[in-house]
Design an enzyme around this catalytic site. Structure first.
Site, PDB file in Angstrom:
ATOM      1  N   GLY A  53       0.781  -1.240   0.000  1.00 19.26           N
ATOM      2  CA  GLY A  53       0.000   0.000   0.000  1.00 19.26           C
ATOM      3  C   GLY A  53       0.805   1.278   0.000  1.00 19.26           C
ATOM      4  O   GLY A  53       0.356   2.297  -0.502  1.00 19.26           O
ATOM      5  N   GLU A 107       4.531   3.636   6.284  1.00 13.76           N
ATOM      6  CA  GLU A 107       3.241   2.956   6.174  1.00 13.76           C
ATOM      7  C   GLU A 107       2.259   3.838   5.406  1.00 13.76           C
ATOM      8  O   GLU A 107       2.369   5.063   5.425  1.00 13.76           O
ATOM      9  CB  GLU A 107       2.664   2.685   7.570  1.00 13.76           C
ATOM     10  CG  GLU A 107       2.760   1.241   8.028  1.00 13.76           C
ATOM     11  CD  GLU A 107       1.837   0.273   7.294  1.00 13.76           C
ATOM     12  OE1 GLU A 107       1.414   0.556   6.153  1.00 13.76           O
ATOM     13  OE2 GLU A 107       1.551  -0.782   7.863  1.00 13.76           O
ATOM     14  N   ASP A 108       1.291   3.192   4.767  1.00 16.81           N
ATOM     15  CA  ASP A 108       0.247   3.955   4.090  1.00 16.81           C
ATOM     16  C   ASP A 108      -0.800   4.470   5.078  1.00 16.81           C
ATOM     17  O   ASP A 108      -1.181   5.626   5.053  1.00 16.81           O
ATOM     18  CB  ASP A 108      -0.410   3.122   2.983  1.00 16.81           C
ATOM     19  CG  ASP A 108      -0.851   1.736   3.447  1.00 16.81           C
ATOM     20  OD1 ASP A 108      -0.605   1.373   4.631  1.00 16.81           O
ATOM     21  OD2 ASP A 108      -1.446   1.003   2.641  1.00 16.81           O
ATOM     22  N   ASP A 111      -4.532   2.049  11.235  1.00 20.71           N
ATOM     23  CA  ASP A 111      -5.963   1.922  11.524  1.00 20.71           C
ATOM     24  C   ASP A 111      -6.120   1.499  12.990  1.00 20.71           C
ATOM     25  O   ASP A 111      -6.244   2.334  13.874  1.00 20.71           O
ATOM     26  CB  ASP A 111      -6.525   0.907  10.518  1.00 20.71           C
ATOM     27  CG  ASP A 111      -8.011   0.730  10.613  1.00 20.71           C
ATOM     28  OD1 ASP A 111      -8.673   1.551  11.240  1.00 20.71           O
ATOM     29  OD2 ASP A 111      -8.537  -0.254  10.040  1.00 20.71           O
ATOM     30  N   ASP A 167      -5.714   0.065  -1.781  1.00 22.69           N
ATOM     31  CA  ASP A 167      -6.570  -0.710  -2.687  1.00 22.69           C
ATOM     32  C   ASP A 167      -7.861  -1.158  -2.027  1.00 22.69           C
ATOM     33  O   ASP A 167      -8.025  -1.090  -0.813  1.00 22.69           O
ATOM     34  CB  ASP A 167      -5.834  -1.951  -3.170  1.00 22.69           C
ATOM     35  CG  ASP A 167      -5.750  -3.022  -2.087  1.00 22.69           C
ATOM     36  OD1 ASP A 167      -5.486  -2.666  -0.924  1.00 22.69           O
ATOM     37  OD2 ASP A 167      -5.973  -4.201  -2.397  1.00 22.69           O
TER      38      ASP A 167
HETATM   39  P1  5GP Z   1      -4.024  -1.835  11.249  1.00 26.71           P
HETATM   40  O1  5GP Z   1      -3.186  -3.032  11.575  1.00 26.71           O
HETATM   41  O2  5GP Z   1      -3.451  -0.531  11.731  1.00 26.71           O
HETATM   42  O3  5GP Z   1      -5.462  -2.024  11.697  1.00 26.71           O
HETATM   43  O4  5GP Z   1      -4.179  -1.798   9.692  1.00 26.71           O
HETATM   44  C1  5GP Z   1      -3.218  -1.398   8.826  1.00 26.71           C
HETATM   45  C2  5GP Z   1      -3.459  -1.956   7.443  1.00 26.71           C
HETATM   46  O5  5GP Z   1      -4.863  -2.169   7.177  1.00 26.71           O
HETATM   47  C3  5GP Z   1      -2.995  -0.970   6.410  1.00 26.71           C
HETATM   48  O6  5GP Z   1      -1.627  -1.145   6.107  1.00 26.71           O
HETATM   49  C4  5GP Z   1      -3.913  -1.280   5.249  1.00 26.71           C
HETATM   50  O7  5GP Z   1      -3.375  -2.342   4.489  1.00 26.71           O
HETATM   51  C5  5GP Z   1      -5.196  -1.752   5.878  1.00 26.71           C
HETATM   52  N1  5GP Z   1      -6.208  -0.668   5.983  1.00 26.71           N
HETATM   53  C6  5GP Z   1      -6.674  -0.114   7.118  1.00 26.71           C
HETATM   54  N2  5GP Z   1      -7.579   0.837   6.855  1.00 26.71           N
HETATM   55  C7  5GP Z   1      -7.687   0.893   5.498  1.00 26.71           C
HETATM   56  C8  5GP Z   1      -8.486   1.715   4.586  1.00 26.71           C
HETATM   57  O8  5GP Z   1      -9.279   2.591   4.962  1.00 26.71           O
HETATM   58  N3  5GP Z   1      -8.290   1.483   3.265  1.00 26.71           N
HETATM   59  C9  5GP Z   1      -7.441   0.535   2.776  1.00 26.71           C
HETATM   60  N4  5GP Z   1      -7.360   0.391   1.449  1.00 26.71           N
HETATM   61  N5  5GP Z   1      -6.685  -0.251   3.604  1.00 26.71           N
HETATM   62  C10 5GP Z   1      -6.813  -0.063   4.950  1.00 26.71           C
END
Ligand code: 5GP
Length: 184
Positions: A53, A107-108, A111, A167
């Site tokens: 991402g 990181e992109d 969340d 994506d």
């Molecule tokens: P975390 O582990 O912080 O919950 O999630 C991180 C990963 O979840 C990101 O690197 C991404 O791949 C995915 N992700 C979380 N929120 C989004 C979103 O709103 N859109 C997209 N496309 N991916 C997300």
């Protein structure tokens, strides 16, 4: 993917509305590059870019970073952990020796914060001098693990976004702008 007008696209049954335009993104990424230059210009850091991402964000960010650095690209693999931890993520593809090096994780989006926590824990075991995280997007209301970084592009609400590398089922990474899911 159907483009309904300049502001709206449709993927499957979902409608996404333009949320962050490419000019706003470019401006903020450039600012992040300048902030990193202030803090890292004499540290010869390694950027560790978390695929897939963050590939577009990272490409723009590192070109805004006018200092000597190295780049590494990693992927994450999910493994089934213990019952209490559920799935655990492990880093794949790191080739550099990061002992005593300054690390900037790219990181992109953060969340829940679980992914970045898992990567950080993995890297700490390799003895780096320091680890910082630069993320284009942060959803503060979704965090389940404390996350603080001076290098956050945009804080956004808890709604799914795509484009600029992000994506949905492999689609829409190539959009220049970032779109947000419209609640129907
Ligand atoms: P975390 O582990 O912080 O919950 O999630 C991180 C990963 O979840 C990101 O690197 C991404 O791949 C995915 N992700 C979380 N929120 C989004 C979103 O709103 N859109 C997209 N496309 N991916 C997300």
């Amino acid at each position: 993917m159907i483009r309904i007008n300049a502001q709206t696209i449709r993927i499957g049954t979902h409608t996404f509305v333009k949320y962050l335009g490419k000019d706003a993104i470019r401006g903020r990424v450039h600012e992040l590059g300048k902030e990193l230059a202030t803090d890292y210009h004499d540290k010869f850091p390694i950027f560790i870019i978390v695929l897939n991402g963050s590939f577009i964000f990272a490409a723009d960010l590192v070109r805004s970073c006018a200092f000597e650095c190295e780049l590494e690209f990693v992927k994450l693999m999910s493994y089934q952990g213990t019952e209490s931890t559920g799935k655990v993520k492990r880093i794949l593809g790191l080739v550099s020796d990061i002992k005593d090096r300054h690390i900037i994780l790219v990181e992109d989006i953060v969340d829940t914060g679980r992914t970045i926590q898992a990567i950080t824990e993995d890297l700490k075991g390799l003895g780096p001098a320091s680890i910082s995280v630069v993320t284009l997007l942060l959803k503060p209301q979704s965090l389940q693990i404390p996350f603080e970084s001076p290098y956050v592009g945009f804080e956004i609400p808890d709604a799914f976004v795509l484009g600029y590398g992000l994506d949905v089922d492999g689609k829409a990474r190539n959009l220049e702008d970032i779109y947000q899911l419209r609640m129907e």
